[in-house]
Design an enzyme around this catalytic site. Structure first.
Site, mmCIF file in Angstrom:
data_model
loop_
_atom_site.group_PDB
_atom_site.id
_atom_site.type_symbol
_atom_site.label_atom_id
_atom_site.label_comp_id
_atom_site.label_asym_id
_atom_site.label_seq_id
_atom_site.Cartn_x
_atom_site.Cartn_y
_atom_site.Cartn_z
ATOM 1 N N ARG A 161 118.631 100.564 26.860
ATOM 2 C CA ARG A 161 119.673 101.535 27.199
ATOM 3 C C ARG A 161 120.946 100.786 27.543
ATOM 4 N NH1 ARG A 161 117.137 104.942 31.943
ATOM 5 N NH2 ARG A 161 116.330 102.847 32.348
ATOM 6 N N SER A 168 110.638 108.124 29.827
ATOM 7 C CA SER A 168 111.151 108.763 28.616
ATOM 8 C C SER A 168 111.723 107.782 27.602
ATOM 9 C CB SER A 168 112.225 109.783 29.003
ATOM 10 O OG SER A 168 113.275 109.136 29.702
ATOM 11 N N ARG A 185 106.889 102.478 32.384
ATOM 12 C CA ARG A 185 108.036 101.743 31.852
ATOM 13 C C ARG A 185 108.625 100.896 32.968
ATOM 14 N NH1 ARG A 185 112.455 105.342 30.540
ATOM 15 N NH2 ARG A 185 113.520 104.467 32.341
ATOM 16 N N ASN A 234 108.635 102.728 36.479
ATOM 17 C CA ASN A 234 108.476 104.173 36.322
ATOM 18 C C ASN A 234 107.022 104.525 36.042
ATOM 19 O OD1 ASN A 234 111.521 105.082 36.065
ATOM 20 N ND2 ASN A 234 111.272 103.262 34.792
ATOM 21 N N LYS A 250 110.044 103.866 45.218
ATOM 22 C CA LYS A 250 110.848 102.665 45.421
ATOM 23 C C LYS A 250 110.359 101.858 46.620
ATOM 24 C CE LYS A 250 113.550 103.855 42.046
ATOM 25 N NZ LYS A 250 112.784 105.041 41.629
ATOM 26 N N LYS A 256 118.826 103.102 47.257
ATOM 27 C CA LYS A 256 117.986 103.950 46.415
ATOM 28 C C LYS A 256 117.056 104.830 47.248
ATOM 29 C CE LYS A 256 117.719 100.957 42.316
ATOM 30 N NZ LYS A 256 116.797 100.383 41.309
ATOM 31 N N GLU A 293 113.004 109.655 40.867
ATOM 32 C CA GLU A 293 113.047 109.284 39.465
ATOM 33 C C GLU A 293 114.074 110.171 38.766
ATOM 34 O OE1 GLU A 293 111.437 106.707 38.460
ATOM 35 O OE2 GLU A 293 110.264 106.467 40.282
ATOM 36 N N GLY A 294 114.480 109.726 37.573
ATOM 37 C CA GLY A 294 115.292 110.597 36.732
ATOM 38 C C GLY A 294 116.762 110.246 36.659
ATOM 39 N N GLU A 335 113.461 98.823 38.299
ATOM 40 C CA GLU A 335 112.485 99.766 38.850
ATOM 41 C C GLU A 335 111.276 99.838 37.926
ATOM 42 O OE1 GLU A 335 114.222 103.642 39.085
ATOM 43 O OE2 GLU A 335 114.638 103.766 36.942
#
Length: 513
Positions: free
Chosen positions: A489, A166, A134, A161, A341, A403, A407-408, A159
């Site tokens: 989102r 998810s 993603r 992923n 990253k 950063k 992740e998450g 970013e």
């Protein structure tokens, strides 16, 4: 920057209209599985000891306006991004250099690299890899607020992923929710702006991601040991975002009836063994029927992306156990590291970084390069020392986000929080971070329904584009490469983080403008 929404959007709702719309959304989301397990603040453990409750996922009442040119830009570049990250994962030397730059201040990255080195020493037995990716973006527009003519809006990458990407299962449903409301409820509202045309793009994220899993499952082939093959979803214990994952399982099982099992990360070593053969097949032992053994064709990691999943040495043994097996991993350790990253920073800092993987005279290079924003290293190079000055300056830091290699969500440091955080960390560890210039999207307003409460005001939207890719690490052949739908989102414009499950953001869909 010019706002994407008119003053009349979202439409002003009278109390009775608001009550009706909230009830319709609550019922539709539960009826169609646009849901999560409730947070502890809503349902404490003593209230729901058996985890039987579900609640509506936080959603916007209306789709958020999003520039069509930016939406199409993200869609057009996704398969090029899929191939780019497949190539990066194949370049062990490149990943090694990146890892060496950050492991001094990042034990987690060091431990992942150690897993790879251990498997490499004995020899990998599975050349195929699956990526369910993603790529996340925000809208950027030059010359905003300068009094000069603003340029066309563009997407800039937040970013990329490579593990546990998810919300594909809930995103398609959110698009369906807004389509339903546009057809049935919005026409009934009195407020100006409710009755316009909603340009709602098709979103098949659930089907797209499941198709990637199915492609990897088919590529694995039949068991040489005579077992039925299966797909394992490797998950966290007490997962609140379970329905998002379940929708992918259900889609995968429809038609082909592919056996799919959920395995908590902490139970890998209890529930699986590796066959005593040169192929090192991964065998799954069904807890409800121990005599029933499946050969695992694909392991889809929805856990294992952060240090919290590895509290004990045995958890690292479990990751090594999976990595050395013949199952196709989504992702392998190398692919997970490709999503660091630091890799994003190296690609975006100079053309030669991206040019190592994609020829600079190609359309693919141009499309990817245009999505990059300004990212700086935090090491002791000339560029890194310049970035350190920006990050530690109380005024200049206001334009940046710091950063780590994580992740998450919930891991970043924004604006004025950067200097004090860096003071709390040894300078020898600063090189394991990157400094990214903040992207300032155009103003948008909307209404968020979260835990039964409405929140109205300015919002920030982040577009994610999914991709599915299967490739051969040895021959470098791409076996499958497809765009797999989108995610939008949205969060209140006062929030720094956007994690939906973490309670920061909400599910949304695009109304293209």
């Amino acid at each position: 920057m010019s706002p994407l929404t008119e003053r009349s959007y979202p439409p002003v709702l009278e109390d009775q209209e608001s009550e009706r719309l909230v009830q319709v959304v609550k019922d539709w989301t539960i009826g169609n599985g646009l849901a999560v397990r409730p947070p502890v603040a809503v349902a404490p453990a003593e209230v729901d000891p058996r985890s039987i409750l579900a609640t509506s996922a936080p959603v916007t009442l209306f789709p958020s306006p999003f520039p069509q040119v930016c939406f199409e830009q993200a869609k057009a570049v996704q398969t090029a991004y899929n191939e780019l990250y497949a190539r990066i994962s194949q370049d062990e030397e490149f990943i090694s250099r990146v890892v060496q730059e950050v492991i001094g201040g990042d034990d987690f990255i060091a431990s992942l690299w150690d897993v790879h080195l251990k498997v490499k020493k004995e020899g990998y037995v599975q050349p195929l890899s699956l990526g369910l990716f993603r790529s996340d973006y925000m809208v950027h527009q030059e010359n905003q607020g300068t009094g000069t003519q603003e340029s066309m809006p563009q997407i800039k990458q937040v970013e990329f992923n490579t593990i546990a990407s998810s919300f594909g299962g809930l995103s398609a449903l959110t698009s369906s929710l807004h389509r339903f409301l546009a057809a049935t409820e919005y026409p009934l509202l009195k407020g100006t702006g409710a009755h316009g045309q909603y340009n709602l793009p098709e979103n098949k994220s659930t089907q797209g991601l499941a198709a990637g899993l199915r492609a990897a499952y088919s590529a694995y082939g039949k068991s040489q040991l005579g077992h039925e093959t299966c797909v394992i979803f490797l998950v966290q214990g007490g997962e609140r975002n379970i329905f998002d994952q379940r929708h992918l399982e259900y889609e995968l099982q429809q038609g082909s009836r592919t056996p799919v099992f959920r395995l908590p990360f902490s139970e890998i070593l209890q529930r699986t063994t590796i066959a005593d053969s040169d192929k090192r097949q991964l065998l799954y032992h069904l807890p409800s029927n121990p005599s029933k053994v499946f050969e695992v064709a694909v392991v889809y990691l929805r856990a294992g992306y952060g240090p919290g999943d590895y509290p004990n040495t045995s958890d690292w043994d479990a990751r090594y156990h999976i990595e050395r097996s013949a199952a196709i991993k989504c992702p392998t350790v190398l692919t997970q590291l490709a999503g660091a990253k630091k890799v994003q920073q190296v690609l975006a800092t100079e053309a030669s970084g991206l040019g190592k993987f994609i020829s600079q005279d190609t359309e693919e290079f141009k499309k990817i390069w245009e999505t990059f924003t300004n990212i700086y290293p935090m090491d002791t190079s000339e560029a890194g020392l310049a970035a350190r000055k920006l990050a530690t300056d109380p005024e200049k830091c206001q334009k940046y986000v710091l950063k780590p290699q994580r992740e998450g969500g919930g891991n970043n440091f924004y604006r004025s929080s950067i200097p004090p955080y860096l003071k709390s960390v040894s300078e020898s560890h600063w090189g394991s971070y990157i400094l990214m210039e903040l992207i300032t999207p155009p103003p948008v307003t909307n209404i968020i329904l979260r835990n039964g409460q409405l929140e109205q005001g300015g919002v920030i939207c982040e577009l994610g584009r999914y991709g599915a890719c299967v490739w051969n690490q040895h021959t470098r052949e791409i076996l499958y490469n497809e765009d797999a739908g989108y995610l939008l989102r949205t969060k209140g414009d006062q929030s720094e983080e956007g994690g939906v499950a973490a309670g920061f953001g909400c599910m949304d869909s695009c109304s293209l403008v």
